[in-house]
Design a protein around this motif. Structure first.
Motif, PDB file in Angstrom:
ATOM      1  N   UNK A 175       0.826  -1.206   0.000  1.00 10.61           N
ATOM      2  CA  UNK A 175       0.000   0.000   0.000  1.00 10.61           C
ATOM      3  C   UNK A 175       0.861   1.257   0.000  1.00 10.61           C
ATOM      4  N   UNK A 176       1.785   1.320   0.930  1.00 12.40           N
ATOM      5  CA  UNK A 176       2.640   2.501   1.033  1.00 12.40           C
ATOM      6  C   UNK A 176       3.555   2.631  -0.178  1.00 12.40           C
ATOM      7  N   UNK A 177       4.071   1.507  -0.649  1.00 15.39           N
ATOM      8  CA  UNK A 177       4.982   1.522  -1.783  1.00 15.39           C
ATOM      9  C   UNK A 177       4.325   2.126  -3.020  1.00 15.39           C
ATOM     10  N   UNK A 178       3.147   1.612  -3.377  1.00 15.51           N
ATOM     11  CA  UNK A 178       2.480   2.113  -4.572  1.00 15.51           C
ATOM     12  C   UNK A 178       1.993   3.553  -4.387  1.00 15.51           C
ATOM     13  N   UNK A 179       1.537   3.884  -3.192  1.00 21.27           N
ATOM     14  CA  UNK A 179       1.114   5.261  -2.934  1.00 21.27           C
ATOM     15  C   UNK A 179       2.260   6.234  -3.151  1.00 21.27           C
ATOM     16  N   UNK A 180       3.420   5.905  -2.621  1.00 27.35           N
ATOM     17  CA  UNK A 180       4.565   6.803  -2.755  1.00 27.35           C
ATOM     18  C   UNK A 180       4.978   6.969  -4.219  1.00 27.35           C
ATOM     19  N   UNK A 181       5.096   5.866  -4.937  1.00 30.09           N
ATOM     20  CA  UNK A 181       5.495   5.981  -6.343  1.00 30.09           C
ATOM     21  C   UNK A 181       4.479   6.782  -7.151  1.00 30.09           C
ATOM     22  N   UNK A 182       3.198   6.613  -6.838  1.00 34.23           N
ATOM     23  CA  UNK A 182       2.155   7.340  -7.568  1.00 34.23           C
ATOM     24  C   UNK A 182       2.244   8.844  -7.332  1.00 34.23           C
ATOM     25  N   UNK A 219       3.455   2.987 -10.119  1.00 29.01           N
ATOM     26  CA  UNK A 219       2.868   3.200  -8.803  1.00 29.01           C
ATOM     27  C   UNK A 219       1.362   3.421  -8.874  1.00 29.01           C
ATOM     28  N   UNK A 220       0.922   4.192  -9.842  1.00 33.50           N
ATOM     29  CA  UNK A 220      -0.514   4.466  -9.979  1.00 33.50           C
ATOM     30  C   UNK A 220      -1.290   3.194 -10.309  1.00 33.50           C
ATOM     31  N   UNK A 221      -0.673   2.297 -11.077  1.00 31.98           N
ATOM     32  CA  UNK A 221      -1.348   1.035 -11.408  1.00 31.98           C
ATOM     33  C   UNK A 221      -1.609   0.198 -10.157  1.00 31.98           C
ATOM     34  N   UNK A 222      -0.687   0.247  -9.214  1.00 36.08           N
ATOM     35  CA  UNK A 222      -0.786  -0.632  -8.059  1.00 36.08           C
ATOM     36  C   UNK A 222      -1.705  -0.160  -6.949  1.00 36.08           C
ATOM     37  N   UNK A 223      -2.136   1.098  -7.000  1.00 34.38           N
ATOM     38  CA  UNK A 223      -2.925   1.643  -5.890  1.00 34.38           C
ATOM     39  C   UNK A 223      -4.204   0.858  -5.657  1.00 34.38           C
ATOM     40  N   UNK A 224      -4.913   0.547  -6.730  1.00 33.11           N
ATOM     41  CA  UNK A 224      -6.220  -0.113  -6.596  1.00 33.11           C
ATOM     42  C   UNK A 224      -6.161  -1.599  -6.961  1.00 33.11           C
ATOM     43  N   UNK A 225      -4.962  -2.127  -7.125  1.00 34.35           N
ATOM     44  CA  UNK A 225      -4.831  -3.540  -7.473  1.00 34.35           C
ATOM     45  C   UNK A 225      -5.126  -4.421  -6.262  1.00 34.35           C
ATOM     46  N   UNK A 226      -5.565  -5.633  -6.523  1.00 37.82           N
ATOM     47  CA  UNK A 226      -5.767  -6.611  -5.457  1.00 37.82           C
ATOM     48  C   UNK A 226      -4.416  -7.153  -5.014  1.00 37.82           C
ATOM     49  N   UNK A 227      -4.422  -7.921  -3.944  1.00 32.04           N
ATOM     50  CA  UNK A 227      -3.170  -8.515  -3.474  1.00 32.04           C
ATOM     51  C   UNK A 227      -2.571  -9.420  -4.547  1.00 32.04           C
ATOM     52  N   UNK A 228      -3.405 -10.234  -5.190  1.00 31.69           N
ATOM     53  CA  UNK A 228      -2.910 -11.148  -6.216  1.00 31.69           C
ATOM     54  C   UNK A 228      -2.324 -10.378  -7.389  1.00 31.69           C
TER      55      UNK A 228
END
Length: 240
Positions: free
Chosen positions: A70-77, A125-134
């Motif tokens: 969560x934090x990782x993708x938020x920061x990159x975004x 980073x923006x792609x990962x914000x709303x992605x599921x865990x899988x």
């Protein structure tokens, strides 16, 4: 700052700047020159962050350790690259399981001076914000085989661009010159199906022909591909 940290930094950067010659891609070498990292002392995260911000709008976000997805993708975004604050000891010069500040600053920051590479990292980073865990597990594989352990073909031959490679003396030489590892042309479907292990020298690398291949991943429906893919994993290349 501890004298010990300055000594370790000096050893690491002096050694690695020699090793990456004719093994790192030109974009990385150019970025290293732009950053002009000090040799006799460990730079502060803030001073490196200020330089990056001036060049591509990226900044560094100090973190004490590996952070959550969560934090990782938020920061990159937000164009903020997480940067651990600790430095390895003299006893850990050649290998450290967790990324330290040398890995983050020397391994990753030079290419974050490249606008196309910085934009890829931002959009990743923006792609990962709303992605599921899988889905994030698959995004992590993409990150591993590109940003961490990617190789690229150049007019001067095979070169490394991944931060995990270029912050490691052993892996820098091994990835580019050894006959042991498998090297495959980068293919998103294959990369997503390939497991990896974090604490072994890598048995397989994916090779770009140019950085536009990396940026094209963002322009395609990458998340659509991830959601459609039925994972039939390739056999691991490392001992299970």
């Amino acid at each position: 700052m501890k004298t010990h940290d300055n000594e370790v930094w000096n050893i690491l950067i002096t050694r690695q700047e020699l090793i990456i010659q004719n093994r790192a891609c030109d974009e990385f070498i150019h970025g290293l020159k732009l950053l002009d990292l000090p040799k006799t002392r460990m730079p502060s995260i803030q001073e490196v962050s200020d330089k990056l911000n001036t060049i591509t709008g990226f900044t560094l976000e100090p973190v004490p350790e590996i952070i959550s997805y969560d934090n990782f993708f938020q920061l990159l975004s937000q164009r903020r690259f997480p940067c651990t604050t600790f430095l390895r000891t003299k006893e850990q010069l050649d290998y450290l399981k967790e990324p330290d500040v040398f890995h983050e600053i020397f391994g990753h920051c030079p290419l974050l001076t490249n606008p196309a590479y910085a934009d890829f990292t931002h959009n990743y980073g923006k792609l990962g914000i709303h992605a599921t865990h899988e889905e994030r597990v698959l995004l992590a594989r993409l990150y591993w085989f590109t940003i961490e352990f990617g190789l690229i073909n150049t007019k001067n031959g095979l070169r490394a661009y991944g931060g995990g490679i270029l912050s490691s003396p052993k892996e820098t030489v091994y990835s580019v010159e050894s006959n042991i590892p498998e090297r495959k042309p980068f293919d998103i479907n294959t990369a997503l199906r390939t497991p990896y292990e974090i604490d072994v020298i890598q048995p397989i690398y994916f090779v770009l022909n140019n950085f536009s291949e990396l940026y094209d991943l963002i322009n395609m429906d990458l998340m659509g591909l991830i959601r459609e893919i039925h994972i039939a994993e390739n056999a691991p290349k490392f001992p299970c």
